[in-house]
Design a protein around this motif. Structure first.
Motif, short mmCIF file in Angstrom:
data_model
loop_
_atom_site.label_atom_id
_atom_site.label_comp_id
_atom_site.label_asym_id
_atom_site.label_seq_id
_atom_site.Cartn_x
_atom_site.Cartn_y
_atom_site.Cartn_z
N THR A 288 6.81 23.12 -6.89
CA THR A 288 7.09 24.43 -7.31
C THR A 288 5.91 25.37 -6.67
O THR A 288 6.46 26.80 -6.02
N THR A 289 4.89 25.16 -6.83
CA THR A 289 3.76 26.28 -6.38
C THR A 289 3.77 26.25 -4.60
O THR A 289 3.81 27.48 -4.31
N ALA A 290 3.89 25.09 -3.98
CA ALA A 290 4.26 25.19 -2.63
C ALA A 290 5.47 26.13 -2.29
O ALA A 290 5.21 26.85 -1.22
N ILE A 291 6.43 25.97 -2.94
CA ILE A 291 7.75 26.68 -2.51
C ILE A 291 7.62 27.93 -2.78
O ILE A 291 7.97 28.92 -2.03
N VAL A 292 6.98 28.24 -3.96
CA VAL A 292 6.80 29.70 -4.40
C VAL A 292 5.91 30.55 -3.36
O VAL A 292 6.23 31.59 -2.98
N VAL A 293 4.86 29.82 -2.98
CA VAL A 293 3.87 30.63 -1.90
C VAL A 293 4.37 30.53 -0.66
O VAL A 293 4.41 31.89 0.10
N GLU A 294 5.14 29.60 -0.01
CA GLU A 294 5.98 29.75 1.19
C GLU A 294 7.21 30.92 1.10
O GLU A 294 7.01 31.58 1.83
N ASN A 295 7.91 30.90 -0.13
CA ASN A 295 9.01 31.88 -0.03
C ASN A 295 8.29 33.23 -0.30
O ASN A 295 8.93 34.02 0.48
N PHE A 296 7.60 33.37 -1.11
CA PHE A 296 6.83 34.81 -1.23
C PHE A 296 6.09 35.24 -0.13
O PHE A 296 6.46 36.46 0.29
N SER A 297 5.50 34.52 0.57
CA SER A 297 4.76 35.03 1.92
C SER A 297 5.70 35.10 3.09
O SER A 297 5.90 36.07 3.79
N LEU B 269 6.13 34.75 19.18
CA LEU B 269 5.01 33.97 18.68
C LEU B 269 4.81 34.67 17.42
O LEU B 269 4.14 33.46 16.63
N TYR B 270 4.91 35.71 16.83
CA TYR B 270 4.24 35.99 15.71
C TYR B 270 4.73 35.36 14.43
O TYR B 270 3.75 34.82 13.46
N SER B 271 5.82 34.82 14.50
CA SER B 271 6.52 33.91 13.45
C SER B 271 6.47 32.44 13.51
O SER B 271 7.10 31.60 12.88
N LEU B 272 5.98 32.02 14.63
CA LEU B 272 5.83 30.61 15.24
C LEU B 272 5.33 29.76 14.07
O LEU B 272 5.76 28.66 13.59
N SER B 273 4.40 30.02 13.29
CA SER B 273 3.37 29.33 12.48
C SER B 273 4.35 29.06 11.14
O SER B 273 4.59 27.93 10.89
N ASP B 274 4.97 30.02 10.69
CA ASP B 274 5.98 30.03 9.67
C ASP B 274 7.26 29.17 9.90
O ASP B 274 7.66 28.46 9.16
N ARG B 275 7.86 29.47 11.25
CA ARG B 275 8.90 28.74 11.55
C ARG B 275 8.84 27.29 11.86
O ARG B 275 9.76 26.37 11.41
N MET B 276 7.58 26.84 12.27
CA MET B 276 7.40 25.35 12.30
C MET B 276 7.39 24.76 10.95
O MET B 276 8.16 23.61 10.86
N VAL B 277 6.85 25.44 9.80
CA VAL B 277 7.02 24.69 8.60
C VAL B 277 8.29 24.73 8.02
O VAL B 277 8.83 23.66 7.56
N ALA C 279 -2.40 37.15 8.73
CA ALA C 279 -3.36 36.26 7.68
C ALA C 279 -2.55 35.56 6.61
O ALA C 279 -2.95 34.12 6.38
N ILE C 280 -1.74 36.15 5.73
CA ILE C 280 -1.19 35.58 4.91
C ILE C 280 -0.09 34.52 5.35
O ILE C 280 0.01 33.31 4.77
N GLN C 281 0.47 34.76 6.41
CA GLN C 281 1.41 33.69 6.87
C GLN C 281 0.70 32.47 7.32
O GLN C 281 1.42 31.24 7.08
N MET C 282 -0.37 32.67 8.05
CA MET C 282 -1.17 31.33 8.31
C MET C 282 -1.57 30.73 7.03
O MET C 282 -1.61 29.46 6.94
N GLY C 283 -2.02 31.45 6.28
CA GLY C 283 -2.89 30.95 5.11
C GLY C 283 -1.80 30.17 4.14
O GLY C 283 -2.32 29.20 3.44
#
Length: 442
Positions: free
Chosen positions: A326-335, A240-248, A303-307
Motif C-alpha cells: 500500500t505504501t509503495a502504491i500510494v507513493v507511486e500514484n501520488f508522485s 525523456l522527462y517521464s522515462l523514469s516513471d514510465r519504466m516503473v 526530483a520527486i519522480q526519481m525519488g
C-alpha cells in the motif's frame, strides 16, 4: 514576453474559476468513451462467448488515438457554430452520444462486423474530442493556471474511467449490456452541457488561413519561436522527462505478481487507494504550478519522480506485506499525479493558441513515444539485473532529463524556453448574478 517569476495567485482564485469547472466536466467527457471500446467492450464480448482471438483484436480499435495529429489541423482551421473550440466539442460529443447509443443495437454473437465498425467510429470521435479538449485547455488558461487546469481535467478523466470500467461492469450484472451502453451514452450529455456553458477562449490572431497553413504553420511557428536547436532539445526533453516513471509503470504488475501478491490484492489497492492518491497528487501538482510557476515546478517534480522509485526498490528488498504494498502504491500514484499536472502544464506552455490543437497533438505523440517504445526493453532489463537493480536503474533513467532542466526551464525564469504567450482570455463575461451560474465566476 516577461520571463521573470511572478507572484503567486491565490489557489482559491485559480481553482474557483468557471473555466476550471468546465475543464473538470470536459475531462469527464474525454475519458468516458475510452473503456467502452476497449476493456468494457471486451467484457461484453467475453460474456457473449466471442472467441478470445477476436476479443484480443479489440486493441486495434485504439489506432485513431495514435493519429490525433492528422485530425488536429482541421480543428485549428475551421470554426463551426459556438466558436472554434466549443463548436467542435459539441459536434464530437453529439456524435459520440449517438454512436455509443447505437452500440445497444448490436449483438456480438451475430453482428460482430457492424459492432466493430460502430466501435471504431466511437474511437475516432473520441480521439477528435480529445484533440479539442486539449486545445481548449491550452487556449483558456494562463501559465500559472495550467497545472490546476490539467489536474481538474485529469480528475474528471479518471472519474469517467471508474464509471465505464467499474460501475458499467457492476450494472451489467443487473441489466443487459445494450441498456448499459444506453446509460453510458446518456452521460455524454455532461460534456455537451459543459461545452455549451463553458467560456470560449479569445483568439486574437485568427485561425490559420487555409488547411495547408494549418498543417505547415504549427511546425514553423514552433521553430521560429524556439529556434531549431532549442526546439530539438525541447522535444528530447519531452521524450525523456517521464522515462523514469514510465519504466516503473510498465513493470509494476509483473513485479508485484512475482513478489507473491494476488491479482485481487493488487487490483483492490491500485484501483481504490491508488486512484485516490493520484487524484490528490494531480490537485497538489496544480497548486504547486500555481504557486511556483512551471519552471520551478519541473525541477521539484523531477526530483520527486526519481525519488518515488525508491519505494519500489524498498519493496523489492523487504518482506512482502499488505502495508508495504500500500505504501509503495500510494507513493507511486501520488508522485505520478504531481508529475502529470506539472508536465502537462509544460506541454501546454509550448503551444501557440493559434495552432494549439495540432501542436499539442504532436507534443503528446512524442510523450507517448517514451510511454510505448522506450520502455519496451524494461522487462528484459529486469530479467537480467533482478528487481532491486532494475529500480535503481529507473532512478538513473531520470538523470538525462535532470541535466537538461537548466537549459529547458531555468530556475529563475517564469516559463520554459520556446514557450508561447498565454493570457487565458475568454470571450463571454459571467452572467449578471455570477454566483447563480452553474460554473460560478469567470
Amino acid at each position: 514576453m516577461n520571463h521573470e517569476p511572478r507572484s503567486a495567485p491565490s489557489l482559491f482564485r485559480v481553482f474557483g474559476q468557471r473555466k476550471m469547472a468546465a475543464l473538470l466536466f470536459l475531462g469527464f467527457s474525454s475519458g468516458l468513451p475510452l473503456y467502452l471500446t476497449s476493456s468494457t467492450l471486451q467484457a461484453w464480448m467475453t460474456v457473449e462467448k466471442v472467441d478470445l482471438t477476436t476479443v484480443g483484436m479489440v486493441s486495434l480499435l485504439s489506432v485513431p488515438y495514435s493519429l490525433k495529429f492528422i485530425i488536429a489541423p482541421l480543428m485549428d482551421r475551421y470554426v463551426p457554430f459556438l466558436g472554434r473550440r466549443r463548436g467542435w466539442l459539441v459536434i464530437t460529443q453529439v456524435a459520440l452520444l449517438l454512436c455509443i447509443a447505437a452500440m445497444s443495437l448490436h449483438d456480438p454473437r451475430r453482428g460482430l462486423q457492424l459492432l466493430a465498425i460502430n466501435a471504431l467510429l466511437i474511437a475516432f470521435f473520441s480521439a477528435a474530442q480529445d484533440v479539442v479538449v486539449d486545445a481548449y485547455s491550452v487556449d483558456v488558461l494562463e501559465e500559472r493556471e495550467m497545472g490546476a487546469g490539467a489536474s481538474l481535467k485529469v480528475m474528471g478523466y479518471r472519474l469517467a474511467l471508474i464509471i465505464t470500467g467499474g460501475v458499467a461492469l457492476m450494472l451489467a450484472d443487473r441489466m443487459s449490456w445494450p441498456t448499459v451502453y444506453l446509460l453510458m451514452a446518456a452521460l455524454m450529455l455532461v460534456g455537451v452541457a459543459a461545452s455549451i456553458l463553458a467560456p470560449e477562449p479569445v483568439l486574437r490572431e485568427g485561425p490559420p488561413s487555409s488547411l495547408a497553413s494549418a498543417v505547415v504553420e504549427p511546425f514553423l511557428d514552433f521553430l521560429r519561436r524556439a529556434g531549431v536547436g532549442t526546439a530539438l532539445v525541447l522535444l528530447l526533453f519531452v521524450v525523456l522527462y517521464s522515462l523514469s516513471d514510465r519504466m516503473v509503470q510498465n513493470m509494476t504488475v509483473p513485479f508485484l505478481l512475482a513478489r507473491g501478491y494476488s491479482q485481487s490484492t493488487i487490483g483492490e489497492i491500485r484501483g481504490v487507494i491508488g486512484l485516490v492518491a493520484t487524484i490528490v497528487g494531480v490537485l497538489a501538482g496544480g497548486g504547486l504550478v500555481a504557486r511556483l510557476g512551471i519552471n520551478r515546478s519541473l525541477w521539484i517534480l523531477a526530483a520527486i519522480q526519481m525519488g518515488s522509485n525508491l519505494a519500489y526498490y524498498w519493496l523489492s528488498v523487504s518482506p512482502s506485506s499488505r502495508a508495504s504494498l500500500t505504501t509503495a502504491i500510494v507513493v507511486e500514484n501520488f508522485s505520478g499525479g504531481l508529475v502529470t499536472a506539472g508536465f502537462v502544464a509544460f506541454l501546454m506552455s509550448l503551444c501557440s493558441k493559434q495552432f494549439s490543437a495540432t501542436q499539442y497533438a504532436l507534443l503528446s505523440s512524442f510523450m507517448a513515444f517514451a510511454r510505448d517504445v522506450l520502455v519496451a526493453p524494461s522487462g528484459g532489463l529486469a530479467a537480467q539485473t533482478g528487481w532491486p537493480q532494475f529500480f535503481l536503474i529507473t532512478i538513473a533513467a531520470g538523470i538525462p532529463a535532470l541535466l537538461l532542466l537548466p537549459y529547458v526551464a531555468p530556475w529563475n525564469r517564469e516559463n520554459p524556453r520556446g514557450a508561447a504567450a498565454h493570457t487565458g482570455e475568454v470571450t463571454d463575461a459571467p452572467p449578471a448574478d455570477a454566483d447563480d451560474h452553474p460554473f460560478g465566476r469567470v
